[in-house]
Write a protein that holds these residues in place. Structure first.
Motif, short mmCIF file in Angstrom:
data_model
loop_
_atom_site.label_atom_id
_atom_site.label_comp_id
_atom_site.label_asym_id
_atom_site.label_seq_id
_atom_site.Cartn_x
_atom_site.Cartn_y
_atom_site.Cartn_z
N PRO A 1 59.20 70.66 54.43
CA PRO A 1 57.77 70.97 54.15
C PRO A 1 57.09 70.95 55.54
O PRO A 1 57.06 69.66 56.20
CB PRO A 1 57.06 70.09 53.18
CG PRO A 1 58.52 69.81 52.38
CD PRO A 1 59.75 69.66 53.39
N LEU B 1 53.34 72.39 57.57
CA LEU B 1 52.04 73.04 57.45
C LEU B 1 51.74 73.43 59.01
O LEU B 1 51.55 72.51 59.82
CB LEU B 1 50.83 71.99 56.93
CG LEU B 1 49.40 72.95 56.99
CD1 LEU B 1 49.30 73.78 56.07
CD2 LEU B 1 48.27 71.66 56.42
N GLU C 1 49.86 83.38 62.83
CA GLU C 1 50.52 83.23 61.44
C GLU C 1 51.03 84.68 61.13
O GLU C 1 52.52 84.61 60.76
CB GLU C 1 49.36 83.16 60.37
CG GLU C 1 49.97 83.49 58.97
CD GLU C 1 49.06 83.25 57.80
OE1 GLU C 1 49.45 82.98 56.75
OE2 GLU C 1 47.66 83.26 58.24
N LYS D 1 55.24 83.90 60.66
CA LYS D 1 55.31 83.68 59.23
C LYS D 1 56.37 84.84 58.93
O LYS D 1 57.44 84.24 58.06
CB LYS D 1 54.22 84.38 58.30
CG LYS D 1 54.16 84.09 57.03
CD LYS D 1 53.12 84.33 56.24
CE LYS D 1 52.97 83.90 54.72
NZ LYS D 1 51.58 84.15 54.02
N LYS E 1 60.51 79.53 53.47
CA LYS E 1 59.26 79.40 52.60
C LYS E 1 59.06 77.60 52.40
O LYS E 1 57.81 77.51 51.79
CB LYS E 1 59.95 79.51 51.31
CG LYS E 1 60.29 80.92 50.91
CD LYS E 1 59.33 82.21 51.33
CE LYS E 1 59.82 83.37 51.15
NZ LYS E 1 58.47 84.50 51.56
N THR E 2 59.55 76.85 53.19
CA THR E 2 59.06 75.46 53.31
C THR E 2 57.83 75.52 53.94
O THR E 2 57.14 74.20 54.32
CB THR E 2 60.23 74.50 54.08
OG1 THR E 2 60.54 75.21 55.26
CG2 THR E 2 61.30 74.53 53.11
N ARG F 1 53.88 76.16 55.23
CA ARG F 1 52.66 77.12 54.70
C ARG F 1 51.85 77.10 56.10
O ARG F 1 52.02 76.54 57.03
CB ARG F 1 52.06 75.95 53.76
CG ARG F 1 52.54 76.02 52.37
CD ARG F 1 51.84 75.04 51.31
NE ARG F 1 51.59 73.47 51.93
CZ ARG F 1 50.36 73.14 52.03
NH1 ARG F 1 49.44 73.77 52.03
NH2 ARG F 1 50.28 71.66 52.32
N PHE F 2 50.67 77.89 56.12
CA PHE F 2 49.81 78.24 56.94
C PHE F 2 48.30 77.84 56.61
O PHE F 2 48.07 78.12 55.64
CB PHE F 2 50.13 79.61 57.54
CG PHE F 2 51.35 79.97 58.18
CD1 PHE F 2 51.59 80.05 59.57
CD2 PHE F 2 52.41 80.48 57.38
CE1 PHE F 2 52.56 80.22 60.07
CE2 PHE F 2 53.58 80.72 57.82
CZ PHE F 2 53.80 80.72 59.21
N ALA F 3 47.73 77.40 57.73
CA ALA F 3 46.35 76.92 57.60
C ALA F 3 45.77 77.84 58.82
O ALA F 3 45.54 77.33 59.77
CB ALA F 3 46.20 75.70 57.48
N GLU G 1 43.24 69.22 52.67
CA GLU G 1 44.63 68.76 52.12
C GLU G 1 44.75 67.84 51.39
O GLU G 1 45.88 67.20 50.79
CB GLU G 1 45.65 69.05 53.30
CG GLU G 1 45.76 70.46 53.70
CD GLU G 1 46.92 71.28 52.98
OE1 GLU G 1 47.78 70.66 52.26
OE2 GLU G 1 46.67 72.29 52.85
#
Length: 290
Positions: free
Chosen positions: A159, A161, A169, A173, A178-179, A181-183, A202
């Motif tokens: 995982p 971020l 992104e 991306k 899929k592990t 995530r984007f901010a 978060e």
């Protein structure tokens, strides 16, 4: 593991010799870490949330980053095993580890896990995280304005971020698993304030940054860094004009500013290496109102 005596605990440590505590300010925060870890570290370790803390190694003359394709920390420390143990312990305490894209690119096979950096203590790092109700490993938070990231990096199997721009992104991306995530944030360069806001959103309250001199400089300038752990390596590396070598902060002027004032919390020693822990004075007021 909980019944391990100090001699057995020391056997997992470099040369069988734990860190020696030389000074610790009374009432310094402690979690009550597992006895084997406390025996090796020379005492307890902990943080009063919220806390954003940084970890660096620097030479006696202040060089922390080298203009090489290899990661600088191991070179500066001399690949010191006590330094690696402390790195692992600090990661084991953290809910997340923040790194910059430069550090990330230099270490394509690295994982920002406690057990990865110091395997002999892996069972005790795991015990500490279980004791604190944390996930098996800290979340990796990667800061990259451009989003130019190698999808083959080992860390993306876990995982992650990614704090990046909308353009970053869009660029990264499609290729990442899929592990990840984007901010996204609208501005580039990405500010320390934006990073801290995302961490808080978060729900990440105890966070380690191994982000490099530019990121830490920005965090200090924004009064966002609460503590600094600094390993002083017994080396003189020198500098020449514009040689690309950096101290632990870069790109900010903290001279004469209270943002650069610190309070010494503890001093430990392992042979010729010193392990210093500071509280950043300017951040103490900010922490109280977060």
């Amino acid at each position: 593991m909980k019944g391990m005596n100090m001699t057995e605990a020391a056997s997992m440590f470099p040369e069988g010799q734990p860190l020696q505590m030389l000074f610790e300010r009374p009432a310094t925060d402690g979690f009550g870490i597992p006895v084997p870890l406390a025996s090796c570290y020379g005492g307890d370790l902990g943080f009063n949330a919220p806390c954003l803390y940084a970890n660096f190694v620097a030479s006696v003359d202040g060089v922390a980053a080298l203009p090489t394709s290899a990661e600088s920390g191991g070179i500066v420390s001399g690949y010191n095993q006590a330094d690696r143990f402390v790195m692992g312990l600090l990661r084991a305490c953290a809910e997340a580890v923040v790194v910059g894209a430069g550090t990330f690119r230099k270490t394509p096979k690295h994982l920002w896990h406690a057990s990865h950096v110091y395997p002999p203590a892996a069972p005790f790092f795991a015990e500490l995280r279980e004791q604190r109700g944390l996930s098996r490993e800290p979340l990796l938070v990667l800061v990259s304005g451009s989003g130019e990231l190698d999808p083959a990096h080992l860390a993306f199997q876990h995982p992650t971020l990614v704090i990046t721009t909308p353009e970053g992104e869009a660029r990264s991306k499609p290729a990442l698993p899929k592990t990840v995530r984007f901010a996204p944030v609208p501005s580039n360069p990405i500010s320390a304030a934006a990073i801290v806001d995302i961490l808080r959103a978060e729900g990440l309250r105890i966070v380690l940054t191994e982000g490099g001199p530019s990121l830490v400089g920005d965090l200090l300038a924004q009064s966002a860094l609460d503590q600094l752990f600094l390993t002083v390596s017994p080396k003189l590396l020198g500098r020449s004009h514009a040689d690309g070598r950096k101290a632990i902060t870069d790109g900010v002027d903290l001279f004469g500013a209270k943002k650069g004032e610190m309070e010494l919390l503890s001093v430990r020693r392992h042979h010729d290496h010193l392990f210093l822990r500071y509280a950043v004075r300017a951040a103490q007021t900010v922490s109280a109102v977060r």
